[in-house]
Motif scaffolding. Structure first.
Motif, mmCIF file in Angstrom:
data_model
loop_
_atom_site.group_PDB
_atom_site.id
_atom_site.type_symbol
_atom_site.label_atom_id
_atom_site.label_comp_id
_atom_site.label_asym_id
_atom_site.label_seq_id
_atom_site.Cartn_x
_atom_site.Cartn_y
_atom_site.Cartn_z
ATOM 1 N N LEU A 129 0.826 -1.203 0.000
ATOM 2 C CA LEU A 129 0.000 0.000 0.000
ATOM 3 C C LEU A 129 0.863 1.256 0.000
ATOM 4 N N LEU A 130 1.897 1.278 0.825
ATOM 5 C CA LEU A 130 2.810 2.423 0.877
ATOM 6 C C LEU A 130 3.499 2.613 -0.470
ATOM 7 N N SER A 131 3.907 1.530 -1.089
ATOM 8 C CA SER A 131 4.578 1.592 -2.387
ATOM 9 C C SER A 131 3.669 2.205 -3.438
ATOM 10 N N VAL A 132 2.399 1.803 -3.458
ATOM 11 C CA VAL A 132 1.436 2.360 -4.410
ATOM 12 C C VAL A 132 1.216 3.836 -4.133
ATOM 13 N N MET A 133 1.079 4.205 -2.864
ATOM 14 C CA MET A 133 0.864 5.605 -2.504
ATOM 15 C C MET A 133 2.063 6.456 -2.904
ATOM 16 N N LEU A 134 3.277 5.973 -2.650
ATOM 17 C CA LEU A 134 4.478 6.730 -2.989
ATOM 18 C C LEU A 134 4.602 6.895 -4.491
ATOM 19 N N THR A 135 4.318 5.845 -5.251
ATOM 20 C CA THR A 135 4.419 5.909 -6.706
ATOM 21 C C THR A 135 3.406 6.899 -7.255
ATOM 22 N N ALA A 136 2.190 6.863 -6.745
ATOM 23 C CA ALA A 136 1.141 7.753 -7.237
ATOM 24 C C ALA A 136 1.486 9.210 -6.936
ATOM 25 N N GLN A 137 1.988 9.508 -5.754
ATOM 26 C CA GLN A 137 2.285 10.880 -5.399
ATOM 27 C C GLN A 137 3.601 11.369 -5.993
ATOM 28 N N TYR A 190 11.040 15.650 -5.423
ATOM 29 C CA TYR A 190 11.833 15.136 -4.313
ATOM 30 C C TYR A 190 10.977 14.456 -3.253
ATOM 31 N N LEU A 191 11.570 13.465 -2.613
ATOM 32 C CA LEU A 191 11.038 12.899 -1.381
ATOM 33 C C LEU A 191 12.031 13.312 -0.307
ATOM 34 N N SER A 192 11.556 14.038 0.688
ATOM 35 C CA SER A 192 12.424 14.470 1.780
ATOM 36 C C SER A 192 12.139 13.628 3.007
ATOM 37 N N VAL A 246 17.181 14.665 4.504
ATOM 38 C CA VAL A 246 17.804 14.079 3.328
ATOM 39 C C VAL A 246 16.763 14.138 2.226
ATOM 40 N N SER A 247 17.091 14.786 1.092
ATOM 41 C CA SER A 247 16.169 14.876 -0.031
ATOM 42 C C SER A 247 16.649 13.948 -1.139
ATOM 43 N N LEU A 248 15.740 13.135 -1.619
ATOM 44 C CA LEU A 248 16.051 12.157 -2.664
ATOM 45 C C LEU A 248 15.246 12.495 -3.901
ATOM 46 N N MET A 275 8.300 12.018 6.494
ATOM 47 C CA MET A 275 8.674 11.969 5.072
ATOM 48 C C MET A 275 7.635 12.776 4.314
ATOM 49 N N TYR A 276 8.081 13.526 3.295
ATOM 50 C CA TYR A 276 7.139 14.320 2.520
ATOM 51 C C TYR A 276 7.697 14.574 1.127
ATOM 52 N N PHE A 277 6.790 14.777 0.168
ATOM 53 C CA PHE A 277 7.169 15.101 -1.196
ATOM 54 C C PHE A 277 7.190 16.614 -1.360
ATOM 55 N N SER A 278 8.107 17.118 -2.218
ATOM 56 C CA SER A 278 8.159 18.547 -2.500
ATOM 57 C C SER A 278 8.776 18.764 -3.875
#
Length: 123
Positions: A5-13, A19-21, A30-32, A62-65
């Motif tokens: 579920l987390l993998s699907v959510m991360l891929t969708a967002q 970046y994923l921080s 750490v920003s990836l 963790m958050y996207f930006s």
């Protein structure tokens, strides 16, 4: 199930953000790059690709930006009276804090001492 579920959510967002921080409990971020990012959890660590990013116990959030957690280095100036051996904390350019007493190879590092931040070049 949770990992899937987390993998699907991360891929969708991740499609909308660059970046994923990952913020740790000590305040370091750490920003990836979110492009083709693969995240797994193994042996108590958050793993991006093949690199251990942080121990799960150290994760704060963790958050996207669209902007990374770093500001970039435009120049390296001499800092009178500063010795890298006196630094309270040393970070590599990916934002990872290095263990105290680490052998530093040639390159650029971020060092903190007495509430001030220095850009340091090891030659």
């Amino acid at each position: 199930m949770t990992t899937a579920l987390l993998s699907v959510m991360l891929t969708a967002q991740a499609d909308e953000y660059k970046y994923l921080s990952v913020e740790k409990t000590d305040g370091t971020v750490v920003s990836l790059s979110a492009s083709d990012l693969t995240i797994t959890f193994a042996d108590g660590y958050l793993v991006a690709g093949t690199e251990k990013v942080a121990a799960l116990a150290e994760l704060s959030k963790m958050y996207f930006s669209n902007t990374g957690g770093t500001t970039g280095i435009n120049s390296i100036a001499d800092s009178e009276g500063f010795s890298i051996g006196e630094a309270e904390a040393i970070y590599d350019l990916n934002g990872r804090q290095l263990p105290q007493g680490s052998q530093l190879h040639k390159g650029v590092y971020i060092a903190k001492k007495n509430g001030k931040t220095f850009k340091v070049q090891v030659r």
